[in-house]
Design an enzyme around this catalytic site. Structure first.
Site, PDB file in Angstrom:
ATOM      1  N   GLY A   7      10.985  -2.517   4.070  1.00 42.06           N
ATOM      2  CA  GLY A   7      10.527  -3.362   5.161  1.00 42.06           C
ATOM      3  C   GLY A   7      10.282  -4.772   4.663  1.00 42.06           C
ATOM      4  O   GLY A   7      10.203  -5.015   3.464  1.00 42.06           O
ATOM      5  N   HIS A  49      -4.563  -3.907  -1.398  1.00 42.75           N
ATOM      6  CA  HIS A  49      -3.964  -2.584  -1.566  1.00 42.75           C
ATOM      7  C   HIS A  49      -4.962  -1.583  -2.142  1.00 42.75           C
ATOM      8  O   HIS A  49      -4.976  -0.413  -1.742  1.00 42.75           O
ATOM      9  CB  HIS A  49      -2.700  -2.662  -2.419  1.00 42.75           C
ATOM     10  CG  HIS A  49      -1.515  -3.149  -1.655  1.00 42.75           C
ATOM     11  ND1 HIS A  49      -0.515  -2.317  -1.242  1.00 42.75           N
ATOM     12  CD2 HIS A  49      -1.175  -4.384  -1.210  1.00 42.75           C
ATOM     13  CE1 HIS A  49       0.389  -3.017  -0.580  1.00 42.75           C
ATOM     14  NE2 HIS A  49       0.005  -4.273  -0.546  1.00 42.75           N
ATOM     15  N   ALA A  51      -8.175  -1.632  -1.661  1.00 39.00           N
ATOM     16  CA  ALA A  51      -9.087  -1.304  -0.551  1.00 39.00           C
ATOM     17  C   ALA A  51      -8.430  -0.347   0.437  1.00 39.00           C
ATOM     18  O   ALA A  51      -9.079   0.583   0.941  1.00 39.00           O
ATOM     19  CB  ALA A  51      -9.536  -2.581   0.155  1.00 39.00           C
ATOM     20  N   LEU A  52      -7.139  -0.548   0.711  1.00 35.17           N
ATOM     21  CA  LEU A  52      -6.441   0.316   1.671  1.00 35.17           C
ATOM     22  C   LEU A  52      -6.337   1.761   1.193  1.00 35.17           C
ATOM     23  O   LEU A  52      -6.351   2.687   2.001  1.00 35.17           O
ATOM     24  CB  LEU A  52      -5.039  -0.233   1.961  1.00 35.17           C
ATOM     25  CG  LEU A  52      -4.971  -1.478   2.826  1.00 35.17           C
ATOM     26  CD1 LEU A  52      -3.548  -2.023   2.879  1.00 35.17           C
ATOM     27  CD2 LEU A  52      -5.478  -1.192   4.233  1.00 35.17           C
ATOM     28  N   GLU A  82       4.691   1.478  -5.878  1.00 36.62           N
ATOM     29  CA  GLU A  82       4.473   0.252  -5.093  1.00 36.62           C
ATOM     30  C   GLU A  82       4.699  -0.952  -6.009  1.00 36.62           C
ATOM     31  O   GLU A  82       3.848  -1.251  -6.829  1.00 36.62           O
ATOM     32  CB  GLU A  82       3.051   0.246  -4.538  1.00 36.62           C
ATOM     33  CG  GLU A  82       2.652  -0.989  -3.820  1.00 36.62           C
ATOM     34  CD  GLU A  82       3.153  -1.044  -2.394  1.00 36.62           C
ATOM     35  OE1 GLU A  82       3.619  -2.135  -2.005  1.00 36.62           O
ATOM     36  OE2 GLU A  82       3.081  -0.057  -1.685  1.00 36.62           O
TER      37      GLU A  82
END
EC number: 2.7.1.156
Length: 176
Positions: A7, A49, A51-52, A82
Site C-alpha cells: 500500500g 508503530h 504504540a499501535l 515491517e
C-alpha cells in the site's frame, strides 16, 4: 503461510497486517522492525508503530539488515516483517548492506523467516505509480522492489493492497 500486504504511505497497511497476523497466529508473535531511526520523522514513525502494537502480544526485534543471518530465540506462530521497502533500502544503500546482492539477500532473509514461523506477514510499499523520473540509484531501488513484490506474490498464499484504509484482496481465499 506467507501473506504480502502492500500500500501507499499512510494507507493503513501496517494496521491491516497486524490484524491479519493476529487473526492467523494466536500464539507467540514477533514484530521484526527494519527502519533505521535516522531523524525526527523516523523516530516519530517508530514510536507510532510501537504504540499501535502495544498490548497485542508482540515481541519486537529490530533488524535493519542481514535477515538471512538472523538467529531467533525460538519458533513463532507468526512474524510480521515491517517493512520490505525499508529493508531493501538498507541493504542497497547502507555500507554494511548487501549492495548489488540485495535482491537475493532479501529473498534469502524472507525464506529464513518463513522457516522460523507458521505465518509470515510482509508489509511493503507501493512506490511505482507516480510517473516521476528518478536518479539511477532510486530507479534501481524501485525496480528491485518491484522484482521482490513479484517474487513474493508468486510464492504468497495471500496478497493484499491497502488503499485509503480499505484492504483489497488480490490473491488468496477472497482474491484471484
Amino acid at each position: 503461510m506467507l501473506i504480502l500486504v502492500t500500500g501507499g504511505a499512510a494507507s493503513g497497511k501496517s494496521a491491516h497486517a497486524e490484524r491479519l497476523l493476529c487473526a492467523s497466529a494466536a500464539g507467540a508473535r514477533l514484530y521484526l522492525a527494519t527502519m533505521q531511526p535516522f531523524g525526527a520523522a523516523a523516530e516519530t514513525r517508530i514510536a507510532r508503530h510501537r504504540a499501535l502494537r502495544r498490548d497485542k502480544g508482540f515481541e519486537t526485534v529490530e533488524r535493519p539488515l542481514g535477515l538471512a543471518g538472523l538467529e531467533l530465540p525460538r519458533r513463532y506462530d507468526g512474524i510480521l516483517l515491517e517493512d520490505l521497502g525499508n529493508l531493501l533500502a538498507n541493504e542497497l544503500f547502507d555500507p554494511a548492506g548487501a549492495g548489488e546482492a540485495a535482491f537475493g539477500s532479501t529473498l534469502a532473509g524472507i525464506a529464513r523467516l518463513q522457516d522460523c514461523c507458521e505465518t509470515l506477514v510482509v508489509v511493503s510499499n507501493e512506490v511505482f505509480s507516480d510517473g516521476l523520473a528518478y536518479p539511477p540509484e532510486t530507479a534501481a531501488y524501485i525496480r528491485t522492489l518491484g522484482r521482490l513484490h513479484a517474487a513474493l506474490a508468486a510464492r504468497a498464499d495471500a496478497v493484499y493492497e491497502s488503499v485509503c484504509g480499505i484492504l483489497l484482496p488480490l490473491k488468496g481465499e477472497k482474491g484471484i
